[in-house]
Design a protein around this motif. Structure first.
Motif, PDB file in Angstrom:
ATOM      1  N   ALA A 131       0.890  -1.223   0.050  1.00 12.12           N
ATOM      2  CA  ALA A 131      -0.040   0.027   0.086  1.00 12.12           C
ATOM      3  C   ALA A 131       0.846   1.259  -0.059  1.00 12.12           C
ATOM      4  O   ALA A 131       1.920   1.194   0.557  1.00 12.12           O
ATOM      5  CB  ALA A 131      -0.792  -0.122   1.406  1.00 12.12           C
ATOM      6  N   ILE A 132       0.390   2.142  -0.844  1.00 12.50           N
ATOM      7  CA  ILE A 132       1.386   3.524  -0.767  1.00 12.50           C
ATOM      8  C   ILE A 132       0.789   4.533  -0.258  1.00 12.50           C
ATOM      9  O   ILE A 132       1.043   5.835  -0.188  1.00 12.50           O
ATOM     10  CB  ILE A 132       1.630   3.997  -2.513  1.00 12.50           C
ATOM     11  N   GLY A 133      -0.521   4.549   0.502  1.00 12.19           N
ATOM     12  CA  GLY A 133      -0.980   5.445   1.176  1.00 12.19           C
ATOM     13  C   GLY A 133      -2.297   5.565   1.142  1.00 12.19           C
ATOM     14  O   GLY A 133      -2.965   4.275   0.721  1.00 12.19           O
ATOM     15  N   LYS A 134      -3.147   6.488   1.705  1.00 10.64           N
ATOM     16  CA  LYS A 134      -4.695   6.611   1.790  1.00 10.64           C
ATOM     17  C   LYS A 134      -5.060   7.818   1.256  1.00 10.64           C
ATOM     18  O   LYS A 134      -4.430   8.689   1.294  1.00 10.64           O
ATOM     19  CB  LYS A 134      -5.280   6.489   3.063  1.00 10.64           C
ATOM     20  N   THR A 135      -6.278   7.796   0.601  1.00 15.58           N
ATOM     21  CA  THR A 135      -7.014   8.830   0.106  1.00 15.58           C
ATOM     22  C   THR A 135      -7.525   9.806   1.439  1.00 15.58           C
ATOM     23  O   THR A 135      -7.908   9.004   2.298  1.00 15.58           O
ATOM     24  CB  THR A 135      -7.964   8.709  -0.991  1.00 15.58           C
ATOM     25  N   SER A 136      -8.340  11.057   1.010  1.00 15.45           N
ATOM     26  CA  SER A 136      -8.923  11.725   2.106  1.00 15.45           C
ATOM     27  C   SER A 136     -10.136  11.029   2.641  1.00 15.45           C
ATOM     28  O   SER A 136     -10.475  11.035   3.782  1.00 15.45           O
ATOM     29  CB  SER A 136      -9.204  13.035   1.720  1.00 15.45           C
ATOM     30  N   ASP A 137     -10.707  10.154   2.012  1.00 13.64           N
ATOM     31  CA  ASP A 137     -11.908   9.265   2.601  1.00 13.64           C
ATOM     32  C   ASP A 137     -11.558   7.884   2.772  1.00 13.64           C
ATOM     33  O   ASP A 137     -12.380   7.190   3.167  1.00 13.64           O
ATOM     34  CB  ASP A 137     -13.019   9.380   1.348  1.00 13.64           C
ATOM     35  N   GLY A 138     -10.124   7.708   3.114  1.00 13.83           N
ATOM     36  CA  GLY A 138      -9.658   6.335   3.792  1.00 13.83           C
ATOM     37  C   GLY A 138      -9.538   5.220   2.844  1.00 13.83           C
ATOM     38  O   GLY A 138      -8.995   4.360   3.225  1.00 13.83           O
ATOM     39  N   SER A 139      -9.622   5.414   1.625  1.00  6.18           N
ATOM     40  CA  SER A 139      -9.481   4.448   0.696  1.00  6.18           C
ATOM     41  C   SER A 139      -7.910   4.077   0.506  1.00  6.18           C
ATOM     42  O   SER A 139      -7.233   4.935   0.303  1.00  6.18           O
ATOM     43  CB  SER A 139      -9.981   4.611  -0.568  1.00  6.18           C
ATOM     44  N   VAL A 140      -7.592   2.794   0.469  1.00  4.85           N
ATOM     45  CA  VAL A 140      -6.352   2.419   0.258  1.00  4.85           C
ATOM     46  C   VAL A 140      -5.764   2.698  -1.203  1.00  4.85           C
ATOM     47  O   VAL A 140      -6.303   2.149  -1.985  1.00  4.85           O
ATOM     48  CB  VAL A 140      -5.840   1.180   0.860  1.00  4.85           C
ATOM     49  N   LYS A 141      -4.697   3.228  -1.131  1.00  3.08           N
ATOM     50  CA  LYS A 141      -3.889   3.404  -2.563  1.00  3.08           C
ATOM     51  C   LYS A 141      -2.818   2.280  -2.966  1.00  3.08           C
ATOM     52  O   LYS A 141      -1.925   1.859  -2.159  1.00  3.08           O
ATOM     53  CB  LYS A 141      -3.234   4.617  -2.715  1.00  3.08           C
TER      54      LYS A 141
END
Ligand code: SF4
Ligand code: SF4
Length: 187
Positions: free
Chosen positions: A100-110
């Motif tokens: 995983a490379i991070g999360k979006t502002s709504d918490g979705s995993v990137k």
């Protein structure tokens, strides 16, 4: 009979003339720039109908569909917008990441990098379908419409923030990860 027709013809000509005179006087003043949400919008359509653009601009509705914007930090590169686009004007290239490379502002995993995210606004027909299907609501229609240019390629907007070197590095990382996985399987 002849007299009746003559009178009718005369009255019609007077009516037409009065209409012309009314518009002639109305055209002496320039048209107000009225917001479409104004209750009396249609009643106030008087005066010169042309707008002295770009000095004068008409107010635009809040829900108007204009220039697209992508908040790339909130994009999970799922490709749904590109698939929904009826004219194929969104070009996306993703690169997988081993983790995983991070999360979006709504918490979705990137989990994917956006190596390319281009929108060709010259082809876009402003249907808004891409904004409807986006799971993270990161592709939106803005109120920006003044984007005229003499070069068609200027209308291809790129949203990725990755450099060519980063793209090559991430691709290499993914290839290495896959090779290591294969090698581990064979042991
Ligand atoms: S607004 Fe419609 S045509 Fe334009 S990019 Fe989105 S889906 Fe494609
Ligand atoms: S649908 Fe949204 S999250 Fe998916 S690639 Fe398009 S902009 Fe990114």
């Amino acid at each position: 009979m002849v007299l009746k027709t003559t009178i009718q013809g005369f009255l019609t000509a007077v009516k037409g003339l009065l209409l012309t005179v009314r518009h002639l006087f109305a055209a002496r003043k320039s048209r107000e720039t009225i917001d479409i949400r104004d209750e009396k919008y249609f009643e106030k359509q008087e005066g010169v109908t042309t707008v002295q653009y770009p000095k004068e601009k008409m107010p635009i509705p809040e829900v108007g569909r204009y220039q697209l914007h992508v908040e790339i930090d909130d994009c999970i590169v799922c490709d749904l917008c590109a698939k929904a686009c009826p004219v194929d004007c969104i070009a996306i290239e993703s690169i997988k990441s081993p983790e995983a490379i991070g999360k979006t502002s709504d918490g979705s995993v990137k989990r994917l990098y956006a190596a390319q995210f281009d929108i060709d606004m010259a082809k876009c027909m402003y249907c808004g379908l891409c904004t409807v299907v986006c799971p993270t609501e990161c592709i939106t229609m803005t109120n920006q419409y003044d984007k005229s240019t003499s070069k068609l390629t200027d209308l291809i907007y790129g949203f990725t923030e990755m450099t060519t070197e980063e793209v090559a590095q991430r691709k290499e990382e993914w290839t290495r990860f896959q090779a290591e996985k294969e090698a581990a399987k064979k042991k």
